[in-house]
Write a protein that holds these residues in place. Structure first.
Motif, PDB file in Angstrom:
ATOM      1  N   ASN A 158       0.827  -1.196   0.000  1.00 42.80           N
ATOM      2  CA  ASN A 158       0.000   0.000   0.000  1.00 42.80           C
ATOM      3  C   ASN A 158       0.869   1.257   0.000  1.00 42.80           C
ATOM      4  O   ASN A 158       1.899   1.312   0.668  1.00 42.80           O
ATOM      5  CB  ASN A 158      -0.912   0.005   1.232  1.00 42.80           C
ATOM      6  CG  ASN A 158      -2.068   0.968   1.070  1.00 42.80           C
ATOM      7  OD1 ASN A 158      -2.942   0.762   0.243  1.00 42.80           O
ATOM      8  ND2 ASN A 158      -2.067   2.020   1.861  1.00 42.80           N
ATOM      9  N   VAL A 202       0.105  -5.682   3.035  1.00 44.96           N
ATOM     10  CA  VAL A 202      -0.901  -6.674   3.411  1.00 44.96           C
ATOM     11  C   VAL A 202      -0.570  -7.983   2.707  1.00 44.96           C
ATOM     12  O   VAL A 202      -0.439  -8.015   1.475  1.00 44.96           O
ATOM     13  CB  VAL A 202      -2.316  -6.208   3.031  1.00 44.96           C
ATOM     14  CG1 VAL A 202      -3.350  -7.260   3.429  1.00 44.96           C
ATOM     15  CG2 VAL A 202      -2.638  -4.875   3.682  1.00 44.96           C
ATOM     16  N   SER A 228      -7.439  -2.985  -2.134  1.00 40.72           N
ATOM     17  CA  SER A 228      -6.594  -1.798  -2.024  1.00 40.72           C
ATOM     18  C   SER A 228      -7.350  -0.640  -1.387  1.00 40.72           C
ATOM     19  O   SER A 228      -6.831   0.050  -0.497  1.00 40.72           O
ATOM     20  CB  SER A 228      -6.080  -1.407  -3.411  1.00 40.72           C
ATOM     21  OG  SER A 228      -5.314  -0.225  -3.346  1.00 40.72           O
ATOM     22  N   CYS A 236      -8.023  -1.317   2.263  1.00 42.66           N
ATOM     23  CA  CYS A 236      -6.781  -1.184   3.030  1.00 42.66           C
ATOM     24  C   CYS A 236      -6.523   0.286   3.373  1.00 42.66           C
ATOM     25  O   CYS A 236      -6.165   0.614   4.508  1.00 42.66           O
ATOM     26  CB  CYS A 236      -5.623  -1.775   2.243  1.00 42.66           C
ATOM     27  SG  CYS A 236      -4.029  -1.672   3.081  1.00 42.66           S
ATOM     28  N   LEU A 292      -9.472  -5.082   8.643  1.00 44.99           N
ATOM     29  CA  LEU A 292      -9.450  -5.319   7.203  1.00 44.99           C
ATOM     30  C   LEU A 292     -10.095  -6.649   6.841  1.00 44.99           C
ATOM     31  O   LEU A 292     -10.776  -6.769   5.820  1.00 44.99           O
ATOM     32  CB  LEU A 292      -8.007  -5.263   6.699  1.00 44.99           C
ATOM     33  CG  LEU A 292      -7.797  -5.417   5.187  1.00 44.99           C
ATOM     34  CD1 LEU A 292      -8.545  -4.332   4.432  1.00 44.99           C
ATOM     35  CD2 LEU A 292      -6.324  -5.384   4.848  1.00 44.99           C
ATOM     36  N   VAL A 301      -6.967 -12.261   4.903  1.00 38.97           N
ATOM     37  CA  VAL A 301      -5.837 -11.406   5.247  1.00 38.97           C
ATOM     38  C   VAL A 301      -4.971 -12.168   6.235  1.00 38.97           C
ATOM     39  O   VAL A 301      -5.375 -12.433   7.366  1.00 38.97           O
ATOM     40  CB  VAL A 301      -6.309 -10.073   5.850  1.00 38.97           C
ATOM     41  CG1 VAL A 301      -5.110  -9.208   6.220  1.00 38.97           C
ATOM     42  CG2 VAL A 301      -7.212  -9.339   4.867  1.00 38.97           C
ATOM     43  N   VAL A 321      -0.713  -8.028   8.368  1.00 37.34           N
ATOM     44  CA  VAL A 321      -0.553  -6.617   8.024  1.00 37.34           C
ATOM     45  C   VAL A 321       0.692  -6.107   8.729  1.00 37.34           C
ATOM     46  O   VAL A 321       0.856  -6.321   9.931  1.00 37.34           O
ATOM     47  CB  VAL A 321      -1.782  -5.782   8.430  1.00 37.34           C
ATOM     48  CG1 VAL A 321      -1.547  -4.305   8.139  1.00 37.34           C
ATOM     49  CG2 VAL A 321      -3.029  -6.264   7.697  1.00 37.34           C
TER      50      VAL A 321
END
Length: 340
Positions: A152, A171, A193, A196, A240, A251, A254
């Motif tokens: 990101n 991520v 995206s 996030c 998320l 996920v 992170v």
């Protein structure tokens, strides 16, 4: 409303039976038979062609067309890939097992919708950057089940105290339900995206960048972006995961990759940190100097080296504190006479 949404959502139906090689053999035999019918009728056409011959010729032509259409039912699925199929606008099934499959020739594979805007850069776990041009998926029409990394971009966000900071995160994710990834969202990569970005902004606003002076007591310690980065990252992961659950995405982790004050307040915050460090260092120096002075006076009195009255003790304490707490080396002054 939740029950209605569940009814509208497509339930994944996995296709596991691979009849690719069997149907390939059947189609090849059918092609040869159709071709044989056409050739035999072509030789008989020069002599005489009766009703039976015409029927065989039509049968050969029809078989050739039918087997050509049947060739559209073959699907090759590689490891860590999935193919989502629809039949005349309805969900047909999902192939997630590697192999050579044969399905209804009218069932077509669909790929996620592409957007004009490119999402954040994605890299695989091997470090190879993947092109953000999603038009390649139009040709593959397959959903990757590999573990991917979304890098990101850095963004400017205000923390809990209103200070502008710059934060970036990566991520680690993968698709676990390709049917949801295709049908529930427009494009699952772009969806991830955007979610996030939203998650980072939401979680960052809940915590200060660093502790203020009045919060330095360990008993009153609170989570900060700089001091509790792992806890903050776990909070981002949970938030998320809830947001991308409907897209069939898991996920896995992170990580915060960049964290700093924004340029407009970076200099002021640096001065504050430097001042706090100087104050803390001075505090330790003073505490040590007071202990050394107390020890010196006690030893002088116990060993009866010199007898000091209160005024001389005060002068000695002042001189020792100047020597011990000063930044520069002391310049001794020899007094040969009495202080009175």
């Amino acid at each position: 409303m939740n029950e209605e949404n569940k009814k509208k959502n497509v339930t994944e139906k996995e296709i596991t039976q691979a009849h690719g090689f069997t149907m390939l053999f059947v189609i090849l035999v059918g092609y040869l038979a159709s071709l044989a019918c056409c050739i035999s009728c072509g030789f008989a056409f020069n002599a005489h062609l009766n009703a039976v011959g015409i029927f065989i010729l039509l049968l050969g032509i029809t078989g050739f067309i039918a087997f050509s259409i049947m060739c559209g039912g073959f699907h090759i699925v590689n490891p860590k890939e999935a193919v989502v199929l629809t039949l005349f606008g309805n969900y047909y099934g999902t192939i997630k097992t590697p192999g050579f499959f044969y399905t209804n020739p009218f069932a077509g594979a669909i790929a996620p919708t592409t957007n004009e805007k490119e999402p954040a850069t994605e890299v695989s776990l091997q470090g190879t950057e993947i092109s953000t041009n999603l038009n390649l998926n139009l040709f593959k029409k397959k959903v990757s089940l590999k573990t991917m990394t979304l890098n990101n971009k850095q963004q400017k966000v205000n923390d809990a105290l209103g200070n502008p900071i710059i934060i970036g995160a990566v991520v680690i994710w993968k698709v676990i339900d390709p049917t949801k990834a295709v049908f529930n969202v427009d494009n699952y990569r772009t969806f991830l995206s955007i979610q996030c970005d939203s998650t980072i902004r939401k979680i960052t606003r809940l915590y200060p960048y660093d502790l203020m002076e009045e919060d330095e007591d360990e008993e009153k310690h609170e989570k900060t972006l700089r001091g509790s980065s792992q806890e903050i990252a776990n909070s981002m992961k949970e938030e998320l995961q809830q947001r991308v659950e409907e897209a069939g995405i898991e996920v896995k982790e992170v990580r915060i990759t960049h964290l700093s004050y924004a340029e407009e307040i970076a200099a002021a915050m640096l001065q504050k940190q430097q001042a706090s460090a100087v104050i803390a260092a001075r505090k330790k120096i003073v505490e040590g100097a007071v202990g050394m002075v107390d020890m010196a006076i006690k030893q002088l009195g116990e060993e009866e080296i010199v007898v000091l009255d209160e005024e001389r003790k005060a002068a000695m304490v002042s001189n020792l504190l100047v020597v011990l707490c000063g930044n520069k080396e002391a310049q001794p002054v020899v007094n040969s006479s009495s202080i009175y």
